[in-house]
Design an enzyme around this catalytic site. Structure first.
Site, PDB file in Angstrom:
ATOM      1  N   HIS A 222       0.802  -1.231   0.000  1.00 26.05           N
ATOM      2  CA  HIS A 222       0.000   0.000   0.000  1.00 26.05           C
ATOM      3  C   HIS A 222       0.829   1.272   0.000  1.00 26.05           C
ATOM      4  CE1 HIS A 222       0.775  -0.163   4.340  1.00 26.05           C
ATOM      5  NE2 HIS A 222       0.667   1.142   4.267  1.00 26.05           N
TER       6      HIS A 222
HETATM    7  C1  UD1 Z   1      -1.573   5.432   5.938  1.00 25.20           C
HETATM    8  C2  UD1 Z   1      -0.227   5.880   6.484  1.00 25.20           C
HETATM    9  C3  UD1 Z   1       0.754   4.724   6.528  1.00 25.20           C
HETATM   10  C4  UD1 Z   1       0.147   3.496   7.192  1.00 25.20           C
HETATM   11  C5  UD1 Z   1      -1.176   3.164   6.508  1.00 25.20           C
HETATM   12  C6  UD1 Z   1      -1.854   1.961   7.124  1.00 25.20           C
HETATM   13  C7  UD1 Z   1       0.254   8.214   5.962  1.00 25.20           C
HETATM   14  C8  UD1 Z   1       1.063   9.137   5.147  1.00 25.20           C
HETATM   15  N1  UD1 Z   1       0.355   6.914   5.661  1.00 25.20           N
HETATM   16  O1  UD1 Z   1      -1.427   5.169   4.546  1.00 25.20           O
HETATM   17  O2  UD1 Z   1       1.906   5.128   7.258  1.00 25.20           O
HETATM   18  O3  UD1 Z   1       1.035   2.388   7.084  1.00 25.20           O
HETATM   19  O4  UD1 Z   1      -2.043   4.293   6.615  1.00 25.20           O
HETATM   20  O5  UD1 Z   1      -2.915   1.498   6.329  1.00 25.20           O
HETATM   21  O6  UD1 Z   1      -0.451   8.635   6.860  1.00 25.20           O
HETATM   22  N2  UD1 Z   1      -8.924   5.032   1.706  1.00 25.20           N
HETATM   23  C9  UD1 Z   1     -10.146   4.426   1.608  1.00 25.20           C
HETATM   24  N3  UD1 Z   1     -10.772   4.053   2.745  1.00 25.20           N
HETATM   25  C10 UD1 Z   1     -10.253   4.303   3.972  1.00 25.20           C
HETATM   26  C11 UD1 Z   1      -9.009   4.939   4.058  1.00 25.20           C
HETATM   27  C12 UD1 Z   1      -8.342   5.276   2.915  1.00 25.20           C
HETATM   28  O7  UD1 Z   1     -10.661   4.203   0.519  1.00 25.20           O
HETATM   29  O8  UD1 Z   1     -10.856   3.970   4.997  1.00 25.20           O
HETATM   30  C13 UD1 Z   1      -8.212   5.428   0.486  1.00 25.20           C
HETATM   31  C14 UD1 Z   1      -8.179   6.933   0.334  1.00 25.20           C
HETATM   32  O9  UD1 Z   1      -9.031   7.289  -0.664  1.00 25.20           O
HETATM   33  C15 UD1 Z   1      -6.746   7.280  -0.015  1.00 25.20           C
HETATM   34  C16 UD1 Z   1      -6.007   5.981   0.094  1.00 25.20           C
HETATM   35  O10 UD1 Z   1      -6.897   4.973   0.554  1.00 25.20           O
HETATM   36  O11 UD1 Z   1      -6.627   7.763  -1.327  1.00 25.20           O
HETATM   37  C17 UD1 Z   1      -4.863   6.110   1.029  1.00 25.20           C
HETATM   38  O12 UD1 Z   1      -5.295   6.542   2.306  1.00 25.20           O
HETATM   39  P1  UD1 Z   1      -4.381   7.492   3.195  1.00 25.20           P
HETATM   40  O13 UD1 Z   1      -5.173   8.017   4.302  1.00 25.20           O
HETATM   41  O14 UD1 Z   1      -3.682   8.474   2.310  1.00 25.20           O
HETATM   42  O15 UD1 Z   1      -3.255   6.619   3.835  1.00 25.20           O
HETATM   43  P2  UD1 Z   1      -2.717   5.148   3.615  1.00 25.20           P
HETATM   44  O16 UD1 Z   1      -2.159   4.952   2.270  1.00 25.20           O
HETATM   45  O17 UD1 Z   1      -3.701   4.158   4.086  1.00 25.20           O
END
Ligand code: UD1
Length: 381
Positions: A222
């Protein structure tokens, strides 16, 4: 509501800022430790205030962890949702400032390296609230990772630096941070030890996916550096597909971002028969899968370390890691994403087979130590 202690002292108000999946697991360790602390009438009570930024909002990434790990209902949910790095962090900061200013806690605790960590640290520091960082001192030395920036800044701002390993203590010393550095062990190790047996008993995931212990691999991807680069992601999927075709099934729970990114990759790359694409899994299912796996392939920080807890060999789909002791101990191979390198690392890891668990993460009482130190020192701060 926490009771007053017999000596009439008001409870210590400890606010934990969480927002992403691994932080719910870490916060569970702290909540349990607070319960144990509060059970003793001679201790000054601690009020455990959970603030959920809303960075992760899907039930699969958030709600299910609160249920399984019996976390308290968050006092506040800031509902920031997703967005570009700056926007997401800025929204958190604004909303955190409002709730922390309205009713200031005695200290703020942040975990790990996510945007929620950075926002919690900045909000507390700017309001002059004492700040503690659990999982302090980790470094990947790769500043293109948002996580590396988050960790460095959280460490700089913190009044208590709770380190999981001696390597983390050394990293901080190298940056001139020696004061208030405490080696306590890893809170994720606490949770792993507490729930490992329970997960094995309760999870039906091996049956559901028709898997035999030691005859499958577990993979997660991820990191932005991997998901946002279609060529890298295609290479990773290709490598996982090759393991799945040549050796045994690969269970691949898809983070929402990874699932979206895969839409840009030809289905011929990922439609490999043994590659089992599944939704993000609850913690107990992940633990059960990890325990039975022959091999882990991942770019996650937490899973590399959990593989070491369980004695499962790991191939890391990055060029560097913050958990350097796993590599030094020969449990973790840094393969990057090029298929030839991944294949070579997989072969070597499989030759190693199952290894004794790596015991470098404390004694399973990291959260108790953190709570004990904070309870003793918050008043004096
Ligand atoms: C975040 C953390 C990472 C951690 C990870 C665990 C940062 C910079 N990164 O990354 O250190 O290891 O969490 O999972 O904070 N999304 C959904 N549903 C959700 C949450 C997110 O669809 O419930 C999608 C969002 O649209 C987003 C993508 O997933 O575009 C990434 O979510 P984001 O909050 O940016 O962080 P992670 O990549 O999960």
């Amino acid at each position: 509501m926490p009771r007053k202690t017999d000596n009439g002292r008001r409870p210590i108000r400890l606010a934990s800022v969480v927002g992403a999946r691994p932080q719910f697991i870490k916060a569970a360790a702290i909540s349990r430790a607070v319960e144990r602390h509060n059970a003793s009438p001679k201790n000054q009570m601690i009020e455990d205030i959970l603030i959920h930024t809303g960075q992760h909002y899907d039930n699969a990434l958030s709600g299910v962890f609160f249920e399984e790990l019996r976390l308290p209902v968050p006092r506040f949910n800031l509902g920031v949702g997703s967005g570009p790095q700056g926007l997401q962090t800025a929204r958190m900061l604004m909303r955190l400032e409002t709730v922390l200013r309205r009713d200031p806690p005695d200290a703020v605790l942040v975990h790990g390296d996510t945007n929620s960590t950075l926002a919690g640290a900045l909000a507390a520091a700017k309001l002059g609230l004492p700040l503690a960082h659990a999982e302090a001192g980790l470094r990947s030395r790769n500043k293109t990772m948002p996580e590396e920036i988050n960790r460095i800044l959280a460490d700089r701002l913190s009044d208590w630096l709770f380190c999981p390993t001696t390597a983390a203590v050394r990293n901080l010393a190298g940056e001139g941070l020696r004061k208030n550095v405490r080696l306590v062990g890893d809170v994720m190790y606490d949770v792993f030890l507490t729930h490992r047996k329970e997960a094995k008993g309760r999870s039906r995931i091996l049956k559901t996916l028709d898997l035999q212990p030691r005859r499958y691999a577990l993979a997660t991807v991820h990191r932005q550096e991997n998901t946002d680069d279609p060529a890298k992601l295609a290479d990773i999927i290709l490598s996982l597909g090759r393991v799945a075709q040549g050796r045994f099934p690969v269970v691949f729970p898809l983070h929402p971002r990874t699932r979206r990114a895969m839409r840009g990759i030809a289905s011929s790359v990922w439609a490999s028969p043994g590659l089992l694409l599944v939704d993000p899994l609850p913690y107990f299912d992940m633990l059960a899968l990890l325990d039975g796996a022959r091999l882990v392939l991942t770019d996650s920080g937490g899973l590399q370390k959990e593989a070491a807890f369980a004695g499962v060999p790991c191939v890391t789909l990055r060029r560097e890691t913050e958990w350097t002791e796993t590599v030094r101990a020969g449990r973790n191979r840094l393969a990057g994403t090029a298929p030839a390198r991944v294949a070579a690392a997989v072969s070597r890891a499989l030759r190693d087979g199952r290894l004794p668990p790596l015991r470098l993460y404390g004694r399973g009482d990291a959260a108790d130590r953190i709570v004990r130190i904070l309870a003793r020192e918050i008043g004096a701060h």
